[in-house]
Design an enzyme around this catalytic site. Structure first.
Site, short mmCIF file in Angstrom:
data_model
loop_
_atom_site.label_atom_id
_atom_site.label_comp_id
_atom_site.label_asym_id
_atom_site.label_seq_id
_atom_site.Cartn_x
_atom_site.Cartn_y
_atom_site.Cartn_z
N ASP A 268 81.08 -34.25 -3.42
CA ASP A 268 80.90 -34.22 -4.97
C ASP A 268 81.59 -32.87 -5.62
O ASP A 268 81.64 -31.83 -4.58
CB ASP A 268 79.43 -34.17 -5.43
CG ASP A 268 79.20 -34.68 -6.95
OD1 ASP A 268 80.20 -34.44 -7.81
OD2 ASP A 268 78.35 -35.42 -7.14
N ASP B 243 84.71 -37.94 -7.94
CA ASP B 243 85.09 -36.63 -8.25
C ASP B 243 85.12 -35.66 -7.13
O ASP B 243 85.51 -34.56 -7.35
CB ASP B 243 84.56 -36.10 -9.74
CG ASP B 243 83.11 -35.71 -9.49
OD1 ASP B 243 82.71 -35.01 -8.52
OD2 ASP B 243 82.38 -35.90 -10.43
N GLU C 144 80.54 -43.47 -9.37
CA GLU C 144 81.24 -42.50 -10.34
C GLU C 144 82.40 -43.47 -10.72
O GLU C 144 83.40 -42.90 -11.53
CB GLU C 144 81.43 -41.41 -10.24
CG GLU C 144 79.98 -40.44 -10.55
CD GLU C 144 79.54 -40.41 -11.97
OE1 GLU C 144 80.17 -40.62 -12.87
OE2 GLU C 144 78.24 -40.25 -12.12
N ASP D 1 80.76 -39.29 -4.47
CA ASP D 1 81.09 -39.21 -5.81
C ASP D 1 82.69 -39.06 -6.04
O ASP D 1 83.41 -38.34 -5.43
CB ASP D 1 80.66 -37.92 -6.67
CG ASP D 1 80.74 -37.84 -8.02
OD1 ASP D 1 81.79 -38.18 -8.51
OD2 ASP D 1 79.90 -37.41 -8.55
N ASP E 265 74.71 -31.74 -8.93
CA ASP E 265 73.74 -32.57 -9.39
C ASP E 265 72.35 -32.23 -9.35
O ASP E 265 71.44 -32.95 -8.87
CB ASP E 265 74.07 -33.97 -9.12
CG ASP E 265 75.45 -34.66 -9.53
OD1 ASP E 265 76.02 -34.17 -10.39
OD2 ASP E 265 75.97 -35.76 -8.71
N HIS F 288 73.08 -38.29 -14.52
CA HIS F 288 73.99 -38.43 -13.34
C HIS F 288 73.95 -36.95 -12.75
O HIS F 288 74.46 -36.62 -11.69
CB HIS F 288 75.22 -38.95 -13.29
CG HIS F 288 76.34 -38.36 -14.17
ND1 HIS F 288 77.55 -38.71 -14.48
CD2 HIS F 288 76.16 -37.21 -14.99
CE1 HIS F 288 78.17 -38.07 -15.10
NE2 HIS F 288 77.36 -36.94 -15.75
N HIS G 45 80.14 -31.63 -7.96
CA HIS G 45 79.05 -31.11 -8.64
C HIS G 45 77.98 -31.12 -7.68
O HIS G 45 77.55 -31.87 -6.84
CB HIS G 45 78.84 -32.01 -9.90
CG HIS G 45 79.90 -32.17 -10.85
ND1 HIS G 45 80.76 -33.37 -10.83
CD2 HIS G 45 80.23 -31.59 -11.88
CE1 HIS G 45 81.68 -33.21 -11.56
NE2 HIS G 45 81.40 -32.05 -12.41
N HIS H 101 76.24 -41.71 -10.93
CA HIS H 101 75.50 -41.02 -9.80
C HIS H 101 74.10 -40.76 -10.01
O HIS H 101 73.22 -40.49 -9.03
CB HIS H 101 76.27 -39.54 -9.50
CG HIS H 101 76.07 -39.18 -8.08
ND1 HIS H 101 77.03 -38.12 -7.42
CD2 HIS H 101 75.72 -39.84 -6.93
CE1 HIS H 101 76.97 -38.22 -6.24
NE2 HIS H 101 76.16 -39.18 -5.81
N1 ARG Z 1 76.68 -30.52 -14.39
C1 ARG Z 1 77.09 -31.41 -15.27
C2 ARG Z 1 76.15 -31.79 -16.16
O1 ARG Z 1 75.08 -31.99 -15.85
C3 ARG Z 1 78.04 -32.51 -14.58
C4 ARG Z 1 77.46 -33.40 -13.81
C5 ARG Z 1 78.34 -34.28 -13.33
N2 ARG Z 1 77.50 -35.03 -12.38
C6 ARG Z 1 78.13 -36.35 -11.80
N3 ARG Z 1 77.47 -36.97 -11.12
N4 ARG Z 1 79.45 -36.64 -12.25
O2 ARG Z 1 76.40 -32.40 -17.12
MN MN Z 2 77.85 -36.65 -8.65
MN MN Z 3 80.34 -35.18 -9.41
#
Ligand code: ARG
Ligand code: MN
Ligand code: MN
Ligand code: MN
Length: 306
Positions: free
Chosen positions: A123, A228, A271, A226, A127, A140, A125, A96
């Site tokens: 997502d 996830d 992702e 994403d 991000d 990411h 998250h 990402h």
């Molecule tokens: N907030 C967590 C971190 O900064 C997870 C980030 C996940 N991001 C993603 N694009 N999958 O590590």
């Molecule tokens: Mn993401």
């Molecule tokens: Mn994510």
């Protein structure tokens, strides 16, 4: 529609290796044929090559692979700007972190056209870390903070030609937010719908009100999907699974509504980690979701825009 597939073999923003293979898996799962079957013109522009890096550093020593991500962001902002002049770029990730560049590039294009860019962020998250706040150091986790112009990216990431107004960002599917991200969210004007919100209201109502805003503003819409966002039970091929995600049916409904809106002008598929997949089922699901976004449907329905 002219669909342009742009492969981005980037994995330096994630902690787990494997996203580099994402573009290949999406091709093997039949993305181009699925789009062509819907009557679209498809150009596969191949994979971008990893750009050369230069020394860039940041005071937060947790930050990983900064020179690589900065170089990719510069490259992708140019590519996304160029390829969004005509047709619909579909960015095949890659982790990402690539959205720092793709969104910066399409935002510059929207500004040229005198239209506001909206971003739908699908997502688990947000991000929304900055280079200072990230604890994992995985970049990411920072693209939204970058393209909405949060402080702390100067001197490392490329200057933004056209920052995205935080009020034009809508996040759906959220279920993992770090404390520093929570603090930024409370200040920024981002629309955020967590899983509880989906459970309470249904994803259709949440999405419809956002799409109405985009329509009223005559906006362009970038969708960043994403893996996830989806529940790990239907989409296991991602390094950052979080239980309780969007179902197969919710995700298809989102894509079908996006299609009917006619608003989407660019798309990130990110992702996907094929090393973690089960007989290609996640890659296949992403292809089917993209087909729904691009017009595949079960039945014709009486006209209703979305
Ligand atoms: N907030 C967590 C971190 O900064 C997870 C980030 C996940 N991001 C993603 N694009 N999958 O590590
Ligand atoms: Mn993401
Ligand atoms: Mn994510
Ligand atoms: Mn439709």
């Amino acid at each position: 529609m002219h669909c342009k597939l742009i492969g981005i073999p980037l994995q330096d923003g994630a902690s787990q290796l494997g996203c580099e293979m994402g573009p290949s898996a999406l091709r093997v799962a039949g993305l181009a044929a699925a789009l062509a079957d819907l009557g679209h013109e498809v150009s596969d522009l191949g994979n971008l090559s990893p750009p050369p890096t230069r020394d860039v550093a940041h005071g937060n020593s947790a930050v990983r692979n900064l020179p690589e991500i900065v170089a990719w962001t510069e490259l992708l902002a140019d590519v996304a700007y160029r390829e969004s002049g005509e047709g619909m770029p579909i960015f095949l990730g890659g982790d990402h972190a690539l959205s720092a560049g793709t969104v910066a590039g399409v935002a510059r294009r929207a500004a040229d056209k005198g239209r506001p860019l909206f971003v739908l962020w699908l997502d688990a998250h947000t991000d929304l870390h900055t280079l200072t706040s990230t604890e994992s150091g995985n970049l990411h986790g920072v693209p939204v903070a970058y393209f909405t112009g949060q402080p702390g990216f100067d001197g490392t990431f490329p200057p933004l030609v056209a920052p995205v107004d935080a009020a034009n960002v809508c996040m759906i599917g959220i279920r993992s937010v770090d404390p520093a991200e929570r603090a930024t969210l409370s200040k920024a004007d981002i629309t955020i719908h967590d899983m509880r919100s989906i459970d309470e209201h249904g994803v259709a109502a949440l999405l419809r009100s956002f799409l109405e805003r985009v329509t009223d503003a005559n906006g362009l819409l970038h969708v960043s999907l994403d893996v996830d966002f989806l529940d790990p039970a239907v989409a296991p091929a991602v390094g950052t699974t979080v239980p309780g995600g969007a179902t197969f049916r919710e995700a298809h409904l989102v894509m079908e509504m996006l299609h009917d809106s006619g608003l989407v002008s660019s798309l990130d598929l990110v992702e996907l980690n094929p090393f973690l997949d089960e007989r290609g089922r996640t890659a296949t699901l992403l292809v089917d979701l993209t087909a729904s976004l691009m017009g595949r449907k079960v039945l014709d329905r009486p006209t209703r825009s979305f």
